[in-house]
Design a protein around this motif. Sequence first.
Motif, mmCIF file in Angstrom:
data_model
loop_
_atom_site.group_PDB
_atom_site.id
_atom_site.type_symbol
_atom_site.label_atom_id
_atom_site.label_comp_id
_atom_site.label_asym_id
_atom_site.label_seq_id
_atom_site.Cartn_x
_atom_site.Cartn_y
_atom_site.Cartn_z
ATOM 1 N N GLY A 197 124.950 -6.382 18.940
ATOM 2 C CA GLY A 197 123.738 -6.566 18.146
ATOM 3 C C GLY A 197 123.152 -7.958 18.227
ATOM 4 N N GLY A 227 121.372 -9.159 20.869
ATOM 5 C CA GLY A 227 120.248 -9.293 21.781
ATOM 6 C C GLY A 227 120.521 -8.915 23.207
ATOM 7 N N SER A 276 121.284 -6.001 24.528
ATOM 8 C CA SER A 276 120.633 -4.764 24.908
ATOM 9 C C SER A 276 119.138 -4.971 25.080
ATOM 10 N N SER A 277 118.508 -5.719 24.159
ATOM 11 C CA SER A 277 117.071 -5.957 24.291
ATOM 12 C C SER A 277 116.755 -6.813 25.506
#
Lengths: 511, 336, 324
Positions: free
Chosen positions: A294, A296, A298-299
Motif C-alpha cells: 500500500g 505506491g 502498484s500505482s
Amino acid sequence: MEGETPKVLDFRSVSKRYGVTIALHDVSFELHAGEVCGLLGENGAGKSTLVKILSGVVVPDSGSIELRGAPFKPQGIVDARAAGIATAFQELSLIPTLSVAANLFLPRPALNRFGLVSASGIEREAAAILESYGVTDIAPGRLIEELPLGLRQKVEIVRALWHSPSVLVLDEATAALSDREWLFGLADAVRRDGTSVLYISHKLDEIRRLCQRCVILRNGRKVLESDVASMSDEAIFSSMAGRSPAEASKKRPSAVRQRTEPVLQVAGISGPGVDHVSFSLAAGEILGVAGLEGHGQSSLFKALVGLSILTEGTVSAGGKTVSVRSPRIARSLGMVLVPEERKSEGLFHDLTTQANISLPVINRASRFNLVNRSSERRLVEKVTPAVNLPERFLPLNIDALSGGNQQKAVLARALMTGAKCLLLFDPTRGVDVGAKRNIYEMMRSFVGDGGSILFYSTELDELVQLCDRCLVLYRNSIAGELDRDQLSQDRILSLASGYRNGAHQAAVEEA
Amino acid sequence: MTDKDLANPSQATEFGLRSSRRQWIGSEIVPALTVFAATALLVVGMKIANPSFGSFEQITAILVTAIFLVVASFGQGLVILLGGIDLSLGVIIGIGGMMIAEWTHGSNDALLYAIPLTLLCCLGIGLINGLGVAIAGIPPFIVTLASGITFYGVGLGFTAGNSQQPVAPAIQHFMSSRWLGVPYPVYFIVVFVVIAWLFQNRSAEGRKLYAIGSSPGAARILGLPMAPLTIAVYAISGLCAGITGILLAGYSSSATLDMGNALLMPSIAAVVIGGARVTGGSGIYLGTLAGALFLSTLSTVITTLSLSQGFRDLVQGGVIIIALLLQRGRLNLRSR
Amino acid sequence: MAGDTVRNRRKALGNGAVAAAGLLIVMFAVYASHQPTALTLFGVGNLLNNTIVLALAATGLTFAILCGEFDLSGPGVIAIANVVVATTSAGSLGAAGSFGLVLLIGLVVGGLNGILVAYLGLQSLAVTLGSLIACQGVALLILPAPGGQVVDSIAYGITGNIMSVPVPALLLALTIVFWLLLRQSRMGLAIYAVGTDQAAAGLSGLNIRTTKLFAFVLAGLFYAIAGFVFSAEIGSGDPRISDSFLLFMFAAVAIGGTSLFGGRGGVLGTLAGAGILTVLQKMLFALGVADFYTNIFNGIIMILAILFGQASAYLARRPERRGT
C-alpha cells in the motif's frame, strides 16, 4: 506444558484436496489455552486452506477437529463462531458500502422493538465495543469504503475479537496496520484470558514477538513444529522453503551496460498514488522496487505502463520523451507489465497455454488472418525454454497448470512481445520453489542479453539476491535507493518503514 | 503473499494434471454436439409420429426458415462472446427489411445500390452501438436497448409503420427457388457458416475476441485493441441483422418494422443453448449454429403439430433453462 | 470525528435517489407549466395512474439488481397476471381470488428464478431470459388472443379513489413504507451486502443463497402486483409482452441511481426514475412533439438520464482510499 494448560484445539490428520491439487495433507497440531502459535509457510503452502477450514468456510476431506473436547464440524462461518473460532481474514471480509457498525454485527445486527436495525442503536454499541479494544479513531457510522486500509484492518480484527472466541485466527493481520503495538497489546490481553491465537504471518519479527510456538507448512504438509525461541531465522527459512536461503545463488556479475542511454528515465512523475518519483533504468539492469503493502508500488507500475494518467513529470524511453497513455503504447515502446493479480489480470482462462502465450504475435502466426497452428507452436516454442515451461503443457487449458507454471506462461508471453523492458510485479507470488528458480534464471539471462527489468517483490531476499540497485518506496515516494553493496534486508525494511538515517520520517497519521 | 491461488479448484500440481484438453477449446464441442443430436432426435421423432414429415423437401424447407436465425445469431454470438449483448438486433432486422423494400419497390433495377446501402446503414447502427459501449463505456444492455427504441422511432417516422412492399423480385426469387434441387438459401447458409466459423474460431482476430471476453483486465494490460474490436463486433452484429432483414423481406415478399422482433430473444437463446457463457469468453460457433438449427426445427415441429405459439414459447423458455442446467458443471467451473 | 457519521451513512443509500428526485421535480415543473391541469388532483391522479405500473415493476426489478443479479422476467409475469385476471376475475375466482392467484404466480416465478440462480448457480441473465419467454408462452396458452374481461370492481376500484385519495397514490405510499422498513431490516442489509461484495458477505456469515432467493421472490411479487394494476388499467387481457416495457423498467432503475452492478441505490430512486420517464412521455405529448420524434427523444433522453443516474451512483463511491 502438558497438564498445565488445557488443550483447546486438536487438529488431527486433516487433509483437503481440490481435484489433483493437494492443499493439505495429514496436518496435525494442537493449540493450548492462552498460547499464541504462529503459522508459517510460503505461498501455496496451505495456510489459507487451513484458515478456511478452521473458519468453517471449507469442509476437510478427512481428519478430525476437536474444539474444547467436542467435535468441531461447522456448517459455515456462523457455526464456527458459535463454537468459538473467530477469524480476521487477510482478504478483509468487510462490506464497503455498509457502516463500520453494521459490519461489526453482521450477519445479525441487533433489532430494536420494531424488529428493525436501528443505525443509531448499533452505532452506539459499536462505539462502546471499539473503545473497549482501544480504538478511538474510527467513527462507527462511517462507511468502510471511506476508511483507509489500515483502519479497515482494525475493524476486521475487532470484529473477530468481539466474539470472544476460544481460538482467534489472525491471518496476516498486520499487513496494512500502521500501529502494530496495538495488536500486540490485544494479543497479550486475550492470552491472559485464556484465548488461544493462531497467528499467520510471514514476518519473523512479529512471530518472535508474539508466539511461543510455531507450525511450519510446506506444500500442504506440516514440516516443523517447535518453540520459536529455540529456532534461528535460517532454520525457519529453510524449513519453509526447503532450501537454505543463501543457496539461492552467489551474486552474479552485474550485467549493467555502462555508458549507454538509460532505457527508461523517469523524472518527478506524480499521479494517483505516485508522489514525485524519479529514477533511471539502464540496459542490462535489474532495478528492484521495495515497499510495504500500500505504499505506491502498484500505482507506480500501473502509471508507467499507461493504466493511469500522470499529472506531472516526464518519462523518457531511449532518450526520447514519451507519453504513455495506454498499455498498447507502452508495448510499442518496448515496455510490458507482468501484473500483480495473475488470475484476473494475467491469464485468459478459456484459452490453452499455447494460445495464452502466442497472443501478442498471433497475427504473425497467421496467413490471410487464419491462424496456422504449427507456426503458432513454433513461435511459442522459441520462448518456452527461457522459462523452462515443458512443451507438453502447451495444448492444455491454462487453468490446468499449477500457479508456478501459469506464471511462467505469463512471463513467456511477455517475452513474446519482444519487449526490452519488463515491469515485473511480484512475479513469484503463489509460485512453488522450482518455478521460482526458473523465473530467476529467466530474469538473469534476459538482462544478460541487454534487456532491463523493473522488479517489485514482497520477498526481501529476492530483492537482495537479484537486483543491481533497489528503490524503496514509502508513502508513494522514493524513500531511498540502495546500491548493490548496500543492499540488505534490514536496510530495505527500515527505509520501507519510514526510517531514514535512524529516525522515523513523519508521524504516522491515521484516518 | 497468499495461498489464495489455491482456491481455484481447477489448478493442479506438477505431479498430475487434469484431463488434458487436446484441442484449443476441446470440451466446448460437447454442448454443440449434444444440441445437434437433440435436433436430429426432434426430426426423427417427428418422422415417427408423422411419416410424411422429414422428406428432403421438408428438411430443406426447415433449413430455409433457419437461415434468419443462423445469420442473426452469429452476430449476437460475437457480441456475447465479448461479454456484451445486442438488444437492438430485432429492430435492425426490421429496418433492414424496410429499407430494401423501400428502395427496390418491386423492381430489380435499384438492387445494385439498394443492397449495399441497406447493409451500410445497418452496419452503421451497429457501429453506434459499438461506440457507445467502447468509447462512452455505457453497459451494452442499456446502449443496445435504447438504440433499439430510438431507431425504431426513426423507422416509424419514415414509414409510419406501414408495411413496405413489394420487395425486389430477385430477392424473392432467391429465397424461394432452387438450384440442382437445393434451395438457394441453403447454399447461402453453407457459405455463411464456413465464413462465420473461420472468423470466430480460426482467425487471429477471433482469437483476440476470446481473449477479451475471457479476461478484459488481462486483455487491457496486454495492450489488445479493445475499443476497435468491440466496435467492430457490434458493427458486424448490425451487418448480420441487416442481411437477415433483407433475406426476411425477400421471404415474406414484404417488410414491416416489427418483423425482426420475434428473432431477438431466439438469437440470444441460440447462443446460450449452444454452450456459450453469457458473460463471454467461451462457446464455439458450432454451438451457436446448433442452437439456431435446434430452435428453428423446434419452431417448425410445433407449427406442424398445430400447437399454439404459446406452446412454442413455453418450450423455448424451458429449453434455455434445461440447456443451462446441463452445462452447469462446465460453465460454473470458473466463477467470476 | 463524530460529526460526520450521519452524513456519511446516508450518502451511498440516498445520493442517487436525491438527484433523481431533483430531476423529477424539474421535469414536472416544466410539464406543469405547459399543462396547468397537471397540478389539479385529477391531473396528479392521472399521472399516478400512468406511472404506477412502471413504478411497481421497476421496484421489483430493483431488488434483483441490488443483490447483483439481472431479472428479465418482469414483463412475463405481468402478462400472465393480466390474462389471469382477465379470465378469472369476472367469473370463477372473483376479484379477491384472482388477486391471490396472481400473487401466487409471482411467488412461483420469482421462486423458480431464485432457486435456479442462487441454489443452482446459473447465470441470471440467461435464466430470466428463459423464464421471460416461458411466461410469455404460458400467457398465450391461457389467453391466445386479446380478450377477456377485468371485473369492474378491480378496473374501477384500482384506478379510482378511496376517500378521495387516488388508489395508485396509496399503493405508492405502501411501497415506500415497505421499502423503508426493508432497508432497515436484516434482510435489507443482507441484500446490499451480497450485491456489493458476495465473497465478503459470505465471510461475514450471511447466507447468500437465501438472500438472493428472497430478492427474486420479492421481485416476482411486485411484478405480479404491477400486472394486477395493469389489468385494472386496460380493463381486459392482452397476452403480448411489450418489448419496450423492459427497457423502461431498466431505465427507471438506472435513472434512479441504482448501480446495475449491485450494492448501491434503492427503491426511492427507482420510483423517482419511473416518475421521470412518465412525465417525459406526457411532456413530449403535451409539447405536441410528433410521433416521429417521440421515440427518438425517448431513446436519447433515456440514455442521458441513465448516464446521469449512474454517474451519481459512481460519485457516491468516490471517497478515495488513502494508500495505493
